[in-house]
Design an enzyme around this catalytic site. Structure first.
Site, PDB file in Angstrom:
ATOM      1  N   LYS A   1      31.104  27.931  35.617  1.00 23.83           N
ATOM      2  CA  LYS A   1      29.699  28.445  35.783  1.00 23.83           C
ATOM      3  C   LYS A   1      29.593  29.265  33.881  1.00 23.83           C
ATOM      4  CE  LYS A   1      30.709  32.312  35.777  1.00 23.83           C
ATOM      5  NZ  LYS A   1      30.355  33.930  34.911  1.00 23.83           N
TER       6      LYS A   1
ATOM      7  N   VAL B   1      41.466  28.877  32.113  1.00 21.65           N
ATOM      8  CA  VAL B   1      41.877  30.609  33.165  1.00 21.65           C
ATOM      9  C   VAL B   1      41.220  31.349  32.415  1.00 21.65           C
ATOM     10  CG1 VAL B   1      43.493  30.821  33.993  1.00 21.65           C
ATOM     11  CG2 VAL B   1      43.529  28.084  33.502  1.00 21.65           C
ATOM     12  N   ALA B   2      41.109  32.272  33.438  1.00 23.13           N
ATOM     13  CA  ALA B   2      40.513  33.422  33.085  1.00 23.13           C
ATOM     14  C   ALA B   2      40.026  33.621  31.521  1.00 23.13           C
ATOM     15  CB  ALA B   2      41.538  34.114  32.610  1.00 23.13           C
TER      16      ALA B   2
ATOM     17  N   GLY C   1      36.082  33.337  32.115  1.00 19.69           N
ATOM     18  CA  GLY C   1      34.351  34.074  32.218  1.00 19.69           C
ATOM     19  C   GLY C   1      33.717  32.695  32.590  1.00 19.69           C
ATOM     20  N   MET C   2      34.458  31.282  33.285  1.00 16.44           N
ATOM     21  CA  MET C   2      33.990  30.577  33.612  1.00 16.44           C
ATOM     22  C   MET C   2      34.337  30.543  35.342  1.00 16.44           C
ATOM     23  SD  MET C   2      34.091  28.179  30.408  1.00 16.44           S
ATOM     24  CE  MET C   2      32.611  27.437  30.841  1.00 16.44           C
ATOM     25  N   ALA C   3      34.778  31.092  35.268  1.00 15.49           N
ATOM     26  CA  ALA C   3      34.786  31.212  37.241  1.00 15.49           C
ATOM     27  C   ALA C   3      35.608  30.289  37.781  1.00 15.49           C
ATOM     28  CB  ALA C   3      33.123  31.302  37.731  1.00 15.49           C
TER      29      ALA C   3
ATOM     30  N   SER D   1      36.941  30.330  41.072  1.00 15.69           N
ATOM     31  CA  SER D   1      36.286  30.964  42.145  1.00 15.69           C
ATOM     32  C   SER D   1      36.132  29.088  42.347  1.00 15.69           C
ATOM     33  CB  SER D   1      35.125  31.056  41.543  1.00 15.69           C
ATOM     34  OG  SER D   1      35.174  32.321  41.440  1.00 15.69           O
ATOM     35  N   ALA D   2      36.129  28.210  41.312  1.00 19.44           N
ATOM     36  CA  ALA D   2      35.091  27.057  41.636  1.00 19.44           C
ATOM     37  C   ALA D   2      36.318  26.216  42.258  1.00 19.44           C
ATOM     38  CB  ALA D   2      35.223  26.189  40.183  1.00 19.44           C
TER      39      ALA D   2
ATOM     40  N   ASP E   1      31.721  34.599  42.748  1.00 16.31           N
ATOM     41  CA  ASP E   1      30.820  34.049  42.388  1.00 16.31           C
ATOM     42  C   ASP E   1      31.682  32.213  43.127  1.00 16.31           C
ATOM     43  OD1 ASP E   1      30.711  34.646  40.067  1.00 16.31           O
ATOM     44  OD2 ASP E   1      32.372  34.473  38.482  1.00 16.31           O
TER      45      ASP E   1
HETATM   46  C1  SUD Z   1      31.732  38.438  36.254  1.00  8.77           C
HETATM   47  C2  SUD Z   1      31.419  37.413  36.472  1.00  8.77           C
HETATM   48  C3  SUD Z   1      29.817  37.263  36.160  1.00  8.77           C
HETATM   49  O1  SUD Z   1      29.653  35.866  37.218  1.00  8.77           O
HETATM   50  O2  SUD Z   1      32.376  35.955  36.405  1.00  8.77           O
HETATM   51  P1  SUD Z   1      34.023  35.864  35.522  1.00  8.77           P
HETATM   52  O3  SUD Z   1      33.653  36.255  34.453  1.00  8.77           O
HETATM   53  O4  SUD Z   1      34.892  36.582  36.614  1.00  8.77           O
HETATM   54  O5  SUD Z   1      33.986  34.517  35.474  1.00  8.77           O
HETATM   55  C4  SUD Z   1      31.759  37.739  37.980  1.00  8.77           C
HETATM   56  O6  SUD Z   1      30.692  38.581  38.412  1.00  8.77           O
HETATM   57  C5  SUD Z   1      32.564  37.895  38.744  1.00  8.77           C
HETATM   58  O7  SUD Z   1      33.072  37.210  39.580  1.00  8.77           O
HETATM   59  P2  SUD Z   1      34.677  37.321  40.746  1.00  8.77           P
HETATM   60  O8  SUD Z   1      35.857  36.984  39.009  1.00  8.77           O
HETATM   61  O9  SUD Z   1      34.896  36.037  41.701  1.00  8.77           O
HETATM   62  O10 SUD Z   1      34.681  38.940  40.847  1.00  8.77           O
HETATM   63  P3  SUD Z   1      35.723  39.449  42.447  1.00  8.77           P
HETATM   64  O11 SUD Z   1      36.910  38.877  42.013  1.00  8.77           O
HETATM   65  O12 SUD Z   1      34.701  39.201  43.209  1.00  8.77           O
HETATM   66  O13 SUD Z   1      35.319  40.729  41.631  1.00  8.77           O
HETATM   67  C6  SUD Z   1      36.986  41.187  40.558  1.00  8.77           C
HETATM   68  C7  SUD Z   1      37.140  41.988  39.977  1.00  8.77           C
HETATM   69  O14 SUD Z   1      35.831  42.535  39.380  1.00  8.77           O
HETATM   70  C8  SUD Z   1      35.175  43.846  39.026  1.00  8.77           C
HETATM   71  N1  SUD Z   1      33.754  43.425  39.241  1.00  8.77           N
HETATM   72  C9  SUD Z   1      33.279  41.764  40.152  1.00  8.77           C
HETATM   73  C10 SUD Z   1      31.950  41.461  40.613  1.00  8.77           C
HETATM   74  C11 SUD Z   1      31.337  42.666  40.594  1.00  8.77           C
HETATM   75  N2  SUD Z   1      29.845  42.442  40.755  1.00  8.77           N
HETATM   76  N3  SUD Z   1      31.055  43.847  39.568  1.00  8.77           N
HETATM   77  C12 SUD Z   1      32.790  44.329  39.860  1.00  8.77           C
HETATM   78  O15 SUD Z   1      32.676  45.224  39.568  1.00  8.77           O
HETATM   79  C13 SUD Z   1      35.727  44.479  40.544  1.00  8.77           C
HETATM   80  O16 SUD Z   1      36.820  45.142  39.664  1.00  8.77           O
HETATM   81  C14 SUD Z   1      36.016  43.226  41.359  1.00  8.77           C
HETATM   82  O17 SUD Z   1      37.383  44.292  42.418  1.00  8.77           O
HETATM   83  N1  ADP Z   2      42.642  28.893  40.549  1.00  9.56           N
HETATM   84  C1  ADP Z   2      42.804  29.046  40.397  1.00  9.56           C
HETATM   85  N2  ADP Z   2      42.834  29.043  38.906  1.00  9.56           N
HETATM   86  C2  ADP Z   2      42.444  29.999  37.684  1.00  9.56           C
HETATM   87  N3  ADP Z   2      43.277  30.813  38.048  1.00  9.56           N
HETATM   88  C3  ADP Z   2      43.139  31.712  39.371  1.00  9.56           C
HETATM   89  C4  ADP Z   2      43.822  30.792  39.801  1.00  9.56           C
HETATM   90  N4  ADP Z   2      43.945  31.251  41.874  1.00  9.56           N
HETATM   91  C5  ADP Z   2      43.767  32.558  41.033  1.00  9.56           C
HETATM   92  N5  ADP Z   2      43.575  32.870  39.282  1.00  9.56           N
HETATM   93  C6  ADP Z   2      43.979  33.816  39.380  1.00  9.56           C
HETATM   94  O1  ADP Z   2      43.178  34.472  38.730  1.00  9.56           O
HETATM   95  C7  ADP Z   2      42.350  35.010  37.160  1.00  9.56           C
HETATM   96  C8  ADP Z   2      41.172  34.608  36.115  1.00  9.56           C
HETATM   97  O2  ADP Z   2      41.127  33.314  36.627  1.00  9.56           O
HETATM   98  P1  ADP Z   2      39.690  32.573  36.418  1.00  9.56           P
HETATM   99  O3  ADP Z   2      38.954  32.357  37.794  1.00  9.56           O
HETATM  100  O4  ADP Z   2      39.914  31.359  36.028  1.00  9.56           O
HETATM  101  O5  ADP Z   2      39.161  33.667  35.599  1.00  9.56           O
HETATM  102  P2  ADP Z   2      37.531  34.221  35.381  1.00  9.56           P
HETATM  103  O6  ADP Z   2      38.022  35.626  36.298  1.00  9.56           O
HETATM  104  O7  ADP Z   2      37.660  34.744  34.268  1.00  9.56           O
HETATM  105  O8  ADP Z   2      36.483  33.205  35.429  1.00  9.56           O
HETATM  106  C9  ADP Z   2      43.780  34.128  36.660  1.00  9.56           C
HETATM  107  O9  ADP Z   2      44.484  34.493  35.665  1.00  9.56           O
HETATM  108  C10 ADP Z   2      45.098  33.843  37.842  1.00  9.56           C
HETATM  109  O10 ADP Z   2      45.543  34.616  37.590  1.00  9.56           O
END
Ligand code: SUD
Ligand code: ADP
Length: 334
Positions: A16, A109-110, A112-114, A117-118, A150
């Site tokens: 995403k 990985v890590a 910001g594209m989830a 979560s995917a 996500d």
């Molecule tokens: C920022 C976003 C935007 O879509 O994406 P990513 O950059 O991770 O892909 C998301 O909100 C990330 O969602 P996700 O990666 O599932 O986060 P979670 O595991 O639920 O939360 C990890 C940590 O991020 C912070 N968190 C997350 C979501 C949220 N609405 N508020 C927060 O403050 C909290 O510190 C939480 O403990």
């Molecule tokens: N299936 C998985 N794929 C990627 N990372 C994972 C997974 N399960 C746990 N993680 C941990 O979650 C962290 C965040 O990864 P990712 O979901 O790829 O990034 P973001 O939260 O930035 O979208 C990684 O650094 C890793 O330690």
């Protein structure tokens, strides 16, 4: 108990990006309220769930990476988000998580594209299909939301407005397909660290400006005009990601200099995404950006695409989890 072998189930599940990401103040539970517009892109992981077989297939997780995808930081143990999703489903239906989960990762990985979560969404759908769980879309979405903010969107796909922690979703009308260039960094950024940095920046007198209202973004998506959407891309986490990783300024400038309409940090970064004026433009921008030395790799992608779906070995699946979407894009992943 370990069951007899059956055909594995493979699910394809998209990355995403956030076209708009408004972050509220820190809540008491450590999360932030979001108003975000998600779009699913044509970069996808594959999740294969196989029944464990005594002395042959151990329960657990295996991880492999597509070309150029560094999976060294992805845990191949019970902390993997995909395994946590399988466990959550197993608990709900009162059975053992007697499966092997194979992840083939194309999502950075890590980044910001989830990607994690995917994988969780993919594992949930694949295990539900393998175990012939009759729980419908709502049931899977509920478990998804428990596993991570996500995960529900990765099941849903398309384009959607997310509120709450991002797990409350409403489909958004998105006309036409948008063409993106994705600039992948050579390192990741931790999501909680980036949220924490935003809180820190906001406590200072010169707090970063917040993104505007979401309505104009929804209108631009409905119009299908990339040029209108480009003016409205916005992410409150961008200032925090750039503060932690100042090199992202060069990446963002590099994409626009290469001819993109606009660029934005995806989610918590450090991946940057650039909206382009059509597919040919995206290919040109990608080629130029790749030569600019401002990121590790460059990918071309389009969106929206559908959410998690079974592509092989449907074991009597509970049906696609997503409701009908106004415009899921061309359907095929790149
Ligand atoms: C920022 C976003 C935007 O879509 O994406 P990513 O950059 O991770 O892909 C998301 O909100 C990330 O969602 P996700 O990666 O599932 O986060 P979670 O595991 O639920 O939360 C990890 C940590 O991020 C912070 N968190 C997350 C979501 C949220 N609405 N508020 C927060 O403050 C909290 O510190 C939480 O403990
Ligand atoms: N299936 C998985 N794929 C990627 N990372 C994972 C997974 N399960 C746990 N993680 C941990 O979650 C962290 C965040 O990864 P990712 O979901 O790829 O990034 P973001 O939260 O930035 O979208 C990684 O650094 C890793 O330690």
């Amino acid at each position: 108990m370990l069951s007899a072998v059956g055909p594995p189930v493979t699910v394809r599940v998209p990355a995403k990006i956030n076209l708009h990401l408004a972050v509220g103040d820190l809540r008491e539970d450590g999360y932030h309220d979001l108003v975000t517009v998600f779009q699913a892109l044509s970069i996808a992981d594959e999740v294969t769930v196989t029944r464990a077989v005594r002395d042959a297939i151990e329960p657990g997780v295996s991880v492999s990476g597509a070309d150029g995808v560094d999976v060294s930081e992805v845990p191949a143990d019970t902390t993997n988000l995909a395994w946590r999703a399988v466990e959550a489903l197993a608990r709900r239906v009162d059975r053992e998580p007697d499966v092997r989960v194979g992840l083939h990762k194309a999502i950075p990985v890590a980044g910001g594209m989830a990607g994690g979560s995917a994988d969780a969404a993919g594992a949930l759908l694949a295990a539900a299909s393998l175990w012939r769980v009759e729980m419908g879309r709502e049931g899977l979405m509920e478990i998804a939301a428990e596993v991570g903010s996500d995960v529900a969107f990765a099941l849903h796909g398309g384009t959607a407005l997310g509120t709450g922690r991002g797990e409350r979703l409403v489909p958004v009308l998105s006309r036409h397909t948008f063409h993106w260039v994705v600039a992948v960094a050579d390192h990741g950024l931790s999501t909680p660290t980036v949220f924490g940095e935003l809180d820190r920046l906001r406590a200072r007198p010169e707090a970063p400006r917040r993104v505007g209202d979401v309505e104009p973004v929804l209108e631009a998506l409905a119009s299908g005009e990339a040029r209108s959407l480009a003016l409205l891309l916005g992410n409150d986490l961008q200032a925090a990601a750039v503060s932690l990783d100042p090199g992202l300024r060069r990446t963002l400038r590099g994409g626009v200099d290469a001819g993109a309409l606009a660029g934005v940090v995806s989610g918590s970064g450090p991946t940057c995404v650039f909206l382009c004026d059509g597919q040919d433009a995206a290919v040109r921008v990608a080629a130029e950006l790749a030569g600019a030395g401002v990121c590790r790799t460059v990918r071309v992608a389009h969106g929206p695409v559908p959410g998690a779906r079974v592509v092989d070995g449907d074991g009597g699946s509970p049906g696609p989890p997503s409701p009908p979407r106004p415009d899921p894009g061309p359907g095929a992943y790149a």
